[in-house]
Structures are given as structure tokens and as C-alpha cells.
Design a protein around this motif. Structure first.
Motif, PDB file in Angstrom:
ATOM      1  N   GLN A 124       0.823  -1.202   0.000  1.00 53.16           N
ATOM      2  CA  GLN A 124       0.000   0.000   0.000  1.00 53.16           C
ATOM      3  C   GLN A 124       0.863   1.261   0.000  1.00 53.16           C
ATOM      4  O   GLN A 124       0.551   2.243  -0.672  1.00 53.16           O
ATOM      5  CB  GLN A 124      -0.929  -0.008   1.206  1.00 53.16           C
ATOM      6  N   GLN A 125       1.958   1.227   0.735  1.00 54.45           N
ATOM      7  CA  GLN A 125       2.887   2.363   0.734  1.00 54.45           C
ATOM      8  C   GLN A 125       3.496   2.553  -0.647  1.00 54.45           C
ATOM      9  O   GLN A 125       3.631   3.687  -1.137  1.00 54.45           O
ATOM     10  CB  GLN A 125       3.988   2.129   1.776  1.00 54.45           C
ATOM     11  N   TRP A 126       3.839   1.462  -1.292  1.00 52.24           N
ATOM     12  CA  TRP A 126       4.413   1.538  -2.641  1.00 52.24           C
ATOM     13  C   TRP A 126       3.406   2.139  -3.626  1.00 52.24           C
ATOM     14  O   TRP A 126       3.751   2.983  -4.451  1.00 52.24           O
ATOM     15  CB  TRP A 126       4.832   0.142  -3.105  1.00 52.24           C
ATOM     16  N   LEU A 127       2.158   1.729  -3.527  1.00 51.55           N
ATOM     17  CA  LEU A 127       1.133   2.262  -4.418  1.00 51.55           C
ATOM     18  C   LEU A 127       0.901   3.751  -4.186  1.00 51.55           C
ATOM     19  O   LEU A 127       0.653   4.507  -5.124  1.00 51.55           O
ATOM     20  CB  LEU A 127      -0.178   1.492  -4.226  1.00 51.55           C
ATOM     21  N   ARG A 128       0.984   4.173  -2.936  1.00 50.54           N
ATOM     22  CA  ARG A 128       0.746   5.585  -2.614  1.00 50.54           C
ATOM     23  C   ARG A 128       1.882   6.481  -3.086  1.00 50.54           C
ATOM     24  O   ARG A 128       1.654   7.615  -3.521  1.00 50.54           O
ATOM     25  CB  ARG A 128       0.545   5.756  -1.104  1.00 50.54           C
ATOM     26  N   THR A 129       3.108   5.997  -2.996  1.00 49.01           N
ATOM     27  CA  THR A 129       4.264   6.865  -3.231  1.00 49.01           C
ATOM     28  C   THR A 129       4.865   6.727  -4.620  1.00 49.01           C
ATOM     29  O   THR A 129       5.720   7.528  -4.989  1.00 49.01           O
ATOM     30  CB  THR A 129       5.355   6.573  -2.188  1.00 49.01           C
ATOM     31  N   ASN A 130       4.448   5.747  -5.391  1.00 48.89           N
ATOM     32  CA  ASN A 130       4.950   5.566  -6.751  1.00 48.89           C
ATOM     33  C   ASN A 130       3.785   5.695  -7.730  1.00 48.89           C
ATOM     34  O   ASN A 130       2.877   4.860  -7.731  1.00 48.89           O
ATOM     35  CB  ASN A 130       5.623   4.201  -6.900  1.00 48.89           C
ATOM     36  N   GLU A 131       3.822   6.719  -8.545  1.00 50.94           N
ATOM     37  CA  GLU A 131       2.676   7.055  -9.382  1.00 50.94           C
ATOM     38  C   GLU A 131       2.667   6.354 -10.732  1.00 50.94           C
ATOM     39  O   GLU A 131       1.740   6.559 -11.521  1.00 50.94           O
ATOM     40  CB  GLU A 131       2.619   8.569  -9.579  1.00 50.94           C
TER      41      GLU A 131
END
Length: 220
Positions: A124-131
């Protein structure tokens, strides 16, 4: 069932135990006392990739996998074609280490492939911070939407989490979700956010209930 040999036991990033064990010739990963995955039968993990690609309108050039598991999903993804780029996001460093030390025969050394990258992070962190967007996203996180080993993962399967996932899928692409059981409520949530949704029961044994793969497509 066969005698169990504990290979390694550690504290997970969630603060509980995570364990690699061996039963006969198969390896199993146990988290917080709950069975997560095994090398014995990886059919549903492979079908998560195959079914997702089949329902897409476009060709697959990039794949994001949430959850390394025993590496079977990554192996299937990197062999979709000769040019696909695969990113695997795994929160547990122990699971990545076990892949290199014990589980490479079961994944055909997928992490060593030049078109595969491993990222140690929360999905979830990866999805939020990598567009960036991906043509196919495969999420094998926890045991699915209705059977959580770690409650922190529940938000991925709710409306906010699914909206974020949809933003990271290319138009013409798809998201596939692995689940240990059917979920009518999850199916309905997907139908409210995606253009096409499919539920597949994947038989893995004559004696055990099927696993489930949900595929949600973004057509516009």
C-alpha cells in the motif's frame, strides 16, 4: 500430513512470528500461527497471473506483484512474454531471504531474472508513493479480503485501497486478487469501481476447497 521440520523462525515486521517449515518435500510459510503458502501446489498463484492477462484488452508490458510468497507468481509473470517487466513488492525481508536460500528451485530463480526487480516495502505504501501505472497488478497479500492474518492489510481490500489500486492500473489493464475463500461483498465492491469483474474458483485438490481469483479490469 507428514512430519514438520522448522527451518527458520523469526519476528515479523508486524511483531509476531513468521516461520519457514518443511513437510516432506514441500516448504510452508506460517505467519502468526496461520498457514499462508506452500510450494506443494502453486496452481492458483499461477492462475492469478494467467487469468489477469487473459481478461486484459491490451498486451502485458509491466506487472506489479504484491506479495512474493514462495516466488511462483513472479515466475509465471516473468514468462508471460519476452519483454515484460516485473516488480515484486514484499514487506517481509525474511520471505525474500528464504527465497534466495531455500525456495529458488520452486520459482525457477525468478528474482535473478534481468526483467525482475524485488522491492522490500508495504504494497500500500508503494502504491501511494509511486505514481507509475502497470498493465497487470497481482495482489496476493495476506489470505484475501475475508481472512486476515494481519488487520493492517484490510484497508487494501476496502474502497479507499481499491480506488488507489485502480489508479495504478493502465487503461486496458487488469488487477487480479488471490483469495482463500469466495467473498460476495468483495466482488460487489470491485463491481462498483471497475468496468469488468470476474470470479474464478481454482481447484487445487480433490479433498480441499478451491482457491479463488478475482480479476477486475479497467477499460477506460
Amino acid at each position: 500430513m507428514g512430519q514438520v521440520e522448522v527451518i527458520d523462525r523469526r519476528q515479523s515486521v508486524f511483531g509476531d512470528d513468521i516461520q519457514l517449515q518443511k513437510r516432506s518435500s514441500s516448504y510452508e510459510i506460517i505467519s502468526n500461527g496461520v498457514f499462508l503458502m506452500s510450494t506443494e501446489n502453486g496452481r492458483s498463484e499461477r492462475e492469478m497471473v494467467i487469468l489477469g492477462a487473459q481478461h486484459m484488452k491490451n498486451a502485458v508490458h509491466s506487472v506489479l506483484i504484491g506479495g512474493l510468497g514462495v516466488g511462483i507468481t513472479a515466475d509465471e509473470a516473468v514468462h508471460l512474454n519476452d519483454h515484460v517487466q516485473v516488480h515484486v513488492v514484499e514487506i517481509e525481508p525474511s520471505v525474500v531471504e528464504w527465497q534466495y536460500r531455500y525456495l529458488y528451485p520452486f520459482s525457477n530463480q525468478a528474482l535473478e531474472h534481468e526483467r525482475t526487480a524485488i522491492i522490500i516495502s508495504d504494497i500500500q505504501q508503494w502504491l501511494r508513493t509511486n505514481e507509475r501505472t502497470y498493465d497487470l497488478i497481482c495482489l496476493d497479500t495476506d489470505n484475501g479480503p475475508d481472512w486476515m492474518v494481519h488487520k493492517q492489510n484490510a484497508s487494501l481490500y476496502g474502497k479507499t485501497g481499491l480506488e488507489l489500486v485502480r489508479e495504478r492500473v493502465s487503461v486496458g489493464g487488469a488487477v487480479s486478487f488471490w483469495s482463500a475463500s469466495p467473498s460476495e461483498s468483495f466482488l460487489h465492491e470491485l463491481e462498483t469501481l471497475f468496468d469488468r469483474v470476474y470470479e474464478h474458483a481454482v481447484s487445487i485438490s480433490h479433498t480441499l476447497p478451491p482457491d479463488y481469483v478475482y480479476v477486475a479490469c479497467r477499460d477506460r
